[in-house]
Motif scaffolding. Sequence first.
Motif, PDB file in Angstrom:
ATOM      1  N   SER A  83       0.977  -1.344  -0.093  1.00 16.81           N
ATOM      2  CA  SER A  83       0.021  -0.012   0.035  1.00 16.81           C
ATOM      3  C   SER A  83       0.760   1.295  -0.094  1.00 16.81           C
ATOM      4  O   SER A  83       0.539   2.252  -0.543  1.00 16.81           O
ATOM      5  N   THR A  99      -1.209   8.046  -5.723  1.00 20.70           N
ATOM      6  CA  THR A  99      -1.026   8.117  -4.371  1.00 20.70           C
ATOM      7  C   THR A  99      -2.187   8.791  -3.519  1.00 20.70           C
ATOM      8  O   THR A  99      -2.734   8.169  -2.383  1.00 20.70           O
ATOM      9  N   TYR A 102      -5.652   7.151  -4.084  1.00 24.42           N
ATOM     10  CA  TYR A 102      -5.943   6.021  -3.142  1.00 24.42           C
ATOM     11  C   TYR A 102      -5.887   6.327  -1.571  1.00 24.42           C
ATOM     12  O   TYR A 102      -6.907   6.039  -1.018  1.00 24.42           O
ATOM     13  N   ALA A 107      -7.732   3.879   0.801  1.00 23.27           N
ATOM     14  CA  ALA A 107      -6.960   3.174   1.861  1.00 23.27           C
ATOM     15  C   ALA A 107      -7.649   3.044   3.200  1.00 23.27           C
ATOM     16  O   ALA A 107      -8.291   3.909   3.820  1.00 23.27           O
ATOM     17  N   ALA A 111      -3.330   2.007   6.686  1.00 18.49           N
ATOM     18  CA  ALA A 111      -2.577   2.385   5.486  1.00 18.49           C
ATOM     19  C   ALA A 111      -2.412   3.897   5.159  1.00 18.49           C
ATOM     20  O   ALA A 111      -1.190   4.463   5.116  1.00 18.49           O
TER      21      ALA A 111
END
Length: 181
Positions: A83, A99, A102, A107, A111
């Motif tokens: 992750s 990133t 996510y 997430a 994470a």
Amino acid sequence: MPVNKIHAAIQFAALAHGQQKRKGTEIPYLVHPFEVAQLLTAEGAPEELILAGLLHDTLEDAHIAPEQIEEEFGRAVALLVLSASEDKTKSWEERKAHTVEYLQRDAPYEALLLACADKLSNLRSIAADHESEGEAVWDRFRRGRAQQRWYYAGLLRAFAPLQDTGMYQEFCVLFEEVFGC
């Protein structure tokens, strides 16, 4: 927390990162995963998350296979490390946008904690170097101050669910110090 797993992860990270240095410095790279693990420990994170903190850059920076991490430290740790890893075949803009997206949308909480500790450690280094080097600090990065500000502002928004943590609060302070409002 059994010391043997932490000890094993420290050794694994030390061997994986070898002689790597922090970007633009002579500081051993290993300082970074140690700091990430320390930040997570201070937040009371579970052992698997601390292990992932120690190992979080081994996939993308040391070319370790996810299967090796899973074999040594378990599936949960391997998934957390995954992750926190970026696809280095993509452009900087694509990687950073992915990133942030996510972290904002998909997430899980652990994470987010791992990413916040990782990015806070990076921001601490940038802030310290910015204080001593001024704007020249941006010369060591693939993208300059404006692009870094865009990325860290996206991270700041993504980390909003962590607003009650010390990591998030420090991230906010350092973001303002480095980039302004």
